[in-house]
Write a protein that holds these residues in place. Sequence first.
Motif, PDB file in Angstrom:
ATOM      1  N   PHE A  96      42.208  35.346  26.576  1.00 57.81           N
ATOM      2  CA  PHE A  96      42.166  35.127  28.015  1.00 57.81           C
ATOM      3  C   PHE A  96      43.467  34.541  28.543  1.00 57.81           C
ATOM      4  N   SER A  97      43.816  34.929  29.776  1.00 63.36           N
ATOM      5  CA  SER A  97      44.930  34.323  30.498  1.00 63.36           C
ATOM      6  C   SER A  97      44.532  34.162  31.960  1.00 63.36           C
ATOM      7  N   PHE A  98      44.980  33.077  32.552  1.00 62.40           N
ATOM      8  CA  PHE A  98      44.826  32.863  33.985  1.00 62.40           C
ATOM      9  C   PHE A  98      46.161  33.200  34.621  1.00 62.40           C
ATOM     10  N   TYR A  99      46.149  33.860  35.789  1.00 62.45           N
ATOM     11  CA  TYR A  99      47.395  34.142  36.495  1.00 62.45           C
ATOM     12  C   TYR A  99      47.218  33.906  37.993  1.00 62.45           C
ATOM     13  N   ALA A 100      48.335  33.703  38.657  1.00 62.54           N
ATOM     14  CA  ALA A 100      48.346  33.551  40.107  1.00 62.54           C
ATOM     15  C   ALA A 100      49.544  34.325  40.648  1.00 62.54           C
ATOM     16  N   ASP A 101      49.284  35.197  41.622  1.00 67.35           N
ATOM     17  CA  ASP A 101      50.328  35.993  42.278  1.00 67.35           C
ATOM     18  C   ASP A 101      50.606  35.440  43.665  1.00 67.35           C
ATOM     19  N   LEU A 102      51.867  35.361  44.015  1.00 70.92           N
ATOM     20  CA  LEU A 102      52.303  35.008  45.364  1.00 70.92           C
ATOM     21  C   LEU A 102      53.150  36.171  45.854  1.00 70.92           C
ATOM     22  N   PHE A 121      48.215  34.830  48.350  1.00 69.58           N
ATOM     23  CA  PHE A 121      48.090  34.074  47.106  1.00 69.58           C
ATOM     24  C   PHE A 121      46.790  34.517  46.453  1.00 69.58           C
ATOM     25  N   ASP A 122      46.882  35.128  45.250  1.00 65.14           N
ATOM     26  CA  ASP A 122      45.706  35.691  44.585  1.00 65.14           C
ATOM     27  C   ASP A 122      45.649  35.270  43.126  1.00 65.14           C
ATOM     28  N   PRO A 123      44.724  34.372  42.759  1.00 62.38           N
ATOM     29  CA  PRO A 123      44.533  34.035  41.354  1.00 62.38           C
ATOM     30  C   PRO A 123      43.629  35.066  40.670  1.00 62.38           C
ATOM     31  N   GLY A 124      43.719  35.157  39.338  1.00 60.78           N
ATOM     32  CA  GLY A 124      42.889  36.100  38.601  1.00 60.78           C
ATOM     33  C   GLY A 124      42.777  35.732  37.137  1.00 60.78           C
ATOM     34  N   LEU A 125      41.954  36.514  36.424  1.00 65.23           N
ATOM     35  CA  LEU A 125      41.725  36.316  35.005  1.00 65.23           C
ATOM     36  C   LEU A 125      42.018  37.613  34.267  1.00 65.23           C
ATOM     37  N   PHE A 126      42.811  37.531  33.192  1.00 66.90           N
ATOM     38  CA  PHE A 126      43.139  38.669  32.356  1.00 66.90           C
ATOM     39  C   PHE A 126      42.413  38.518  31.018  1.00 66.90           C
ATOM     40  N   ILE A 127      41.751  39.587  30.564  1.00 66.52           N
ATOM     41  CA  ILE A 127      41.088  39.605  29.261  1.00 66.52           C
ATOM     42  C   ILE A 127      41.815  40.619  28.388  1.00 66.52           C
ATOM     43  N   ASN A 128      42.468  40.139  27.325  1.00 67.63           N
ATOM     44  CA  ASN A 128      43.243  40.988  26.422  1.00 67.63           C
ATOM     45  C   ASN A 128      42.289  41.733  25.491  1.00 67.63           C
ATOM     46  N   MET A 129      42.270  43.063  25.590  1.00 66.75           N
ATOM     47  CA  MET A 129      41.380  43.873  24.756  1.00 66.75           C
ATOM     48  C   MET A 129      42.045  44.219  23.420  1.00 66.75           C
ATOM     49  N   LYS A 130      43.239  44.858  23.461  1.00 70.22           N
ATOM     50  CA  LYS A 130      43.950  45.220  22.231  1.00 70.22           C
ATOM     51  C   LYS A 130      45.311  45.804  22.580  1.00 70.22           C
ATOM     52  N   LEU A 135      41.657  43.900  30.690  1.00 67.22           N
ATOM     53  CA  LEU A 135      40.915  43.948  31.949  1.00 67.22           C
ATOM     54  C   LEU A 135      41.355  42.779  32.816  1.00 67.22           C
ATOM     55  N   ASN A 136      41.417  43.015  34.117  1.00 63.44           N
ATOM     56  CA  ASN A 136      41.813  41.995  35.080  1.00 63.44           C
ATOM     57  C   ASN A 136      40.722  41.832  36.125  1.00 63.44           C
ATOM     58  N   PHE A 137      40.432  40.585  36.465  1.00 63.12           N
ATOM     59  CA  PHE A 137      39.393  40.294  37.455  1.00 63.12           C
ATOM     60  C   PHE A 137      39.921  39.304  38.474  1.00 63.12           C
ATOM     61  N   SER A 138      39.642  39.586  39.736  1.00 61.82           N
ATOM     62  CA  SER A 138      39.997  38.686  40.828  1.00 61.82           C
ATOM     63  C   SER A 138      38.885  38.744  41.858  1.00 61.82           C
ATOM     64  N   ILE A 139      38.541  37.610  42.445  1.00 65.31           N
ATOM     65  CA  ILE A 139      37.489  37.587  43.459  1.00 65.31           C
ATOM     66  C   ILE A 139      38.004  37.081  44.807  1.00 65.31           C
ATOM     67  N   GLY A 140      39.251  37.393  45.112  1.00 64.93           N
ATOM     68  CA  GLY A 140      39.797  37.036  46.419  1.00 64.93           C
ATOM     69  C   GLY A 140      40.926  36.037  46.329  1.00 64.93           C
ATOM     70  N   ILE A 168      39.046  44.788  40.183  1.00 65.78           N
ATOM     71  CA  ILE A 168      38.926  45.005  38.752  1.00 65.78           C
ATOM     72  C   ILE A 168      39.989  46.013  38.335  1.00 65.78           C
ATOM     73  N   GLY A 169      40.584  45.809  37.181  1.00 65.87           N
ATOM     74  CA  GLY A 169      41.583  46.758  36.720  1.00 65.87           C
ATOM     75  C   GLY A 169      41.776  46.745  35.222  1.00 65.87           C
ATOM     76  N   ILE A 170      42.544  47.715  34.758  1.00 62.63           N
ATOM     77  CA  ILE A 170      42.989  47.806  33.367  1.00 62.63           C
ATOM     78  C   ILE A 170      44.505  47.739  33.395  1.00 62.63           C
ATOM     79  N   SER A 171      45.123  47.081  32.428  1.00 57.26           N
ATOM     80  CA  SER A 171      46.570  46.933  32.474  1.00 57.26           C
ATOM     81  C   SER A 171      47.208  47.150  31.113  1.00 57.26           C
ATOM     82  N   LYS A 172      48.523  47.348  31.155  1.00 53.98           N
ATOM     83  CA  LYS A 172      49.298  47.559  29.937  1.00 53.98           C
ATOM     84  C   LYS A 172      50.669  46.901  30.101  1.00 53.98           C
TER      85      LYS A 172
END
Length: 176
Positions: A96-102, A121-130, A135-140, A168-172
């Motif tokens: 897991f990682s927490f991130y914040a975008d400005l 300003f948007d905080p979110g949570l990243f879940i490292n799959m492999k 997966l990335n999640f943000s609720i506002g 919700i998203g997938i990232s690389k």
Amino acid sequence: MKKLLAGIALLVTTIVSAQKNSILLGGNVGFSSEKIGESKLENFEFSPKVGYQFADKWTIGVEGSIMNTKITGLDKTEKYKIGGFVRYSVPLFNMFSFYADLGAGYQNTSLNNAKGMYASFDPGLFINMKNGFGLNFSIGGINYDNLDGKNDPRQERLGFDFGKTLNIGISKNFAL
């Protein structure tokens, strides 16, 4: 069109946790719905990002956004944004990682051809799959908009929409 945008978003979405000297491709897909009486408001947004991670926890880059808004009984409108962003990312555990975008930039909407600026300003949570996929999640977040149309008075909005939106998203992550 929504299926195409959703498919694209699943391929390249919100940026992963920072690794120094790497390129990030990503974005977000968002949907919000609000009902007041008989009126219903729906927003669908696709927001791609490209960034460079110059330090272990810091990323800087460019962002864009295409938003479609539909209100019951009114015409559909589109909003476009282009700007820059900075991201701070903190690993919580291996997975897991927490991130914040400005972010800040220019925006244009099809409603009366209004133009203006935005900041968010948007905080979110990243879940490292492999292997850097996740997966990335943000609720506002917190958003500021100003728009000035040809025949409308200047509009300014300050929004606090935690819990009202879901992204919700997938990232690389691509190492250099």
